[in-house]
Design an enzyme around this catalytic site. Structure first.
Site, PDB file in Angstrom:
ATOM      1  N   SER A   7       0.847  -1.194   0.000  1.00  0.00           N
ATOM      2  CA  SER A   7       0.000   0.000   0.000  1.00  0.00           C
ATOM      3  C   SER A   7       0.877   1.236   0.000  1.00  0.00           C
ATOM      4  CB  SER A   7      -0.896  -0.003   1.241  1.00  0.00           C
ATOM      5  OG  SER A   7      -1.517   1.253   1.359  1.00  0.00           O
ATOM      6  N   HIS A  32      -1.449  -1.295  -4.061  1.00  0.00           N
ATOM      7  CA  HIS A  32      -2.684  -0.943  -3.367  1.00  0.00           C
ATOM      8  C   HIS A  32      -2.670   0.573  -3.144  1.00  0.00           C
ATOM      9  CE1 HIS A  32      -6.163  -1.842  -0.800  1.00  0.00           C
ATOM     10  NE2 HIS A  32      -5.709  -0.898   0.005  1.00  0.00           N
ATOM     11  N   ASP A  34      -4.895   3.813  -1.599  1.00  0.00           N
ATOM     12  CA  ASP A  34      -5.996   4.160  -0.700  1.00  0.00           C
ATOM     13  C   ASP A  34      -6.493   5.579  -0.948  1.00  0.00           C
ATOM     14  OD1 ASP A  34      -6.152   1.800   1.006  1.00  0.00           O
ATOM     15  OD2 ASP A  34      -4.131   2.357   1.653  1.00  0.00           O
ATOM     16  N   MET A  36      -9.054   8.356   0.277  1.00  0.00           N
ATOM     17  CA  MET A  36      -9.893   8.678   1.449  1.00  0.00           C
ATOM     18  C   MET A  36     -10.410  10.110   1.320  1.00  0.00           C
ATOM     19  SD  MET A  36      -7.589   7.118   4.513  1.00  0.00           S
ATOM     20  CE  MET A  36      -6.617   5.613   4.319  1.00  0.00           C
ATOM     21  N   HIS A  65      -8.530   1.313  -3.615  1.00  0.00           N
ATOM     22  CA  HIS A  65      -9.470   1.113  -2.499  1.00  0.00           C
ATOM     23  C   HIS A  65     -10.110   2.461  -2.159  1.00  0.00           C
ATOM     24  CE1 HIS A  65      -9.700  -0.058   2.089  1.00  0.00           C
ATOM     25  NE2 HIS A  65     -10.903   0.066   1.548  1.00  0.00           N
ATOM     26  N   MET A  67     -12.205   4.726  -0.019  1.00  0.00           N
ATOM     27  CA  MET A  67     -12.828   4.939   1.290  1.00  0.00           C
ATOM     28  C   MET A  67     -13.498   6.300   1.238  1.00  0.00           C
ATOM     29  SD  MET A  67      -9.738   3.280   3.415  1.00  0.00           S
ATOM     30  CE  MET A  67      -8.769   3.364   1.917  1.00  0.00           C
ATOM     31  N   MET A 136     -11.554  -5.447   5.818  1.00  0.00           N
ATOM     32  CA  MET A 136     -10.711  -4.540   6.605  1.00  0.00           C
ATOM     33  C   MET A 136     -10.394  -5.212   7.939  1.00  0.00           C
ATOM     34  SD  MET A 136      -9.956  -1.878   4.882  1.00  0.00           S
ATOM     35  CE  MET A 136      -8.946  -1.274   6.227  1.00  0.00           C
ATOM     36  N   ASP A 175      -6.793  -6.314   4.497  1.00  0.00           N
ATOM     37  CA  ASP A 175      -6.154  -4.995   4.523  1.00  0.00           C
ATOM     38  C   ASP A 175      -6.145  -4.425   5.937  1.00  0.00           C
ATOM     39  OD1 ASP A 175      -5.204  -2.473   3.907  1.00  0.00           O
ATOM     40  OD2 ASP A 175      -6.978  -1.839   2.782  1.00  0.00           O
TER      41      ASP A 175
HETATM   42  C1  DX5 Z   1      -6.141   1.674   5.928  1.00  0.00           C
HETATM   43  C2  DX5 Z   1      -5.832   1.400   4.475  1.00  0.00           C
HETATM   44  C3  DX5 Z   1      -4.755   0.405   4.322  1.00  0.00           C
HETATM   45  C4  DX5 Z   1      -3.399   0.829   4.847  1.00  0.00           C
HETATM   46  C5  DX5 Z   1      -2.739  -0.412   5.340  1.00  0.00           C
HETATM   47  O1  DX5 Z   1      -7.287   2.410   6.050  1.00  0.00           O
HETATM   48  O2  DX5 Z   1      -6.971   0.923   3.784  1.00  0.00           O
HETATM   49  O3  DX5 Z   1      -4.626  -0.024   2.968  1.00  0.00           O
HETATM   50  O4  DX5 Z   1      -2.597   1.442   3.887  1.00  0.00           O
HETATM   51  O5  DX5 Z   1      -1.611  -0.065   6.043  1.00  0.00           O
HETATM   52  P1  DX5 Z   1      -0.957  -1.047   7.105  1.00  0.00           P
HETATM   53  O6  DX5 Z   1      -0.521  -2.283   6.356  1.00  0.00           O
HETATM   54  O7  DX5 Z   1       0.204  -0.275   7.648  1.00  0.00           O
HETATM   55  O8  DX5 Z   1      -1.982  -1.359   8.144  1.00  0.00           O
HETATM   56 ZN    ZN Z   2      -6.602  -0.052   1.737  1.00  0.00          ZN
END
Ligand code: DX5
Ligand code: ZN
Length: 222
Positions: A7, A32, A34, A36, A65, A67, A136, A175
């Site tokens: 990620s 990956h 993210d 947000m 992903h 969010m 998650m 994740d």
């Molecule tokens: C958290 C994200 C994850 C995050 C994971 O909300 O969706 O993808 O980057 O990071 P680690 O592996 O450090 O928990």
């Molecule tokens: Zn993620």
């Protein structure tokens, strides 16, 4: 085969091009990413503009992903930017089946994600429309959080739901808080794709980290 998806949230953004190259050289399978929105989760991160730039630098597929609230509004933007897998949250979308089918109609693989407090049973009527289910294993919003142990039971429950429905092509992605230390348990419970943020980008040697995950997968015959 178990896939590893570093990620980039935990990568060094001032050196993102180099990080992308080194991640690929280390033998990762997917990036990956993210996104947000500061509303669905208490953090604001990456928009489709950055995805477009990552796409230019990366040769591995992009696993994006979302969010964000009402992700249906931005599906086309993220796919045009280069998302190969696009995942939306069960909790954020009112018409999930339509959104997943929209993703597929635009040429990407469709993923659905659930938060730690959402039961696997909530996926009963949506599983057949998803290529990937992202469980998650922390409350989404930040990298570097601790893996919630109860997630292992959810992975196993999802695995048996998928098997029962004969949807053998549906992948389970996990994740949050995945490390070399707990990868064997996560794989053993039935995960197909392991997202790793801090445990990958804070590791001394990316190649060794991927190698360690592969060894755990092989020990499970996957
Ligand atoms: C958290 C994200 C994850 C995050 C994971 O909300 O969706 O993808 O980057 O990071 P680690 O592996 O450090 O928990
Ligand atoms: Zn993620």
């Amino acid at each position: 085969m178990v896939l590893t998806a570093p990620s980039i949230l935990s990568a060094n953004f001032l050196e993102l091009g180099r990080e992308i190259k080194e991640t690929e050289e280390a033998g990762a399978d997917l990036f990956h990413i993210d996104a947000m929105d500061g509303s669905f989760v208490p953090n604001i991160t990456i928009g489709y503009f950055i995805v477009e730039h990552v796409k230019k630098a990366a040769s591995l597929p992009l696993d994006v992903h979302l969010m964000i609230e009402r992700p249906d509004r931005y599906i086309k933007n993220f796919i045009d930017a280069g998302a190969d897998i696009l995942t939306v949250h069960y909790e954020a979308d009112r018409h999930l089946n339509s959104t997943l089918n929209l993703i597929k109609s635009l040429g990407a693989k469709a993923g659905v994600s659930i938060n730690p407090s959402t039961p696997v049973s909530a996926l009963e009527d949506v599983l057949h429309d998803a290529d990937v289910v992202l469980l998650m294993s922390v409350n989404p919003g930040f990298g570097g959080q601790r893996f919630i142990p109860h997630s292992l039971k959810k992975i196993a429950a999802l695995k048996s739901m998928i098997t029962q429905k004969g949807l053998t092509g549906t992948k389970i992605e996990v994740d949050g808080g995945v490390t070399v230390g707990n990868a064997a348990d996560v794989i053993g419970a039935g995960a197909d794709i392991l997202v790793m943020g801090s445990a990958f980008y804070n590791s001394e040697n990316y190649k060794e980290t991927i190698k360690a995950i592969r060894a755990k997968a092989q020990a499970h015959g996957r």
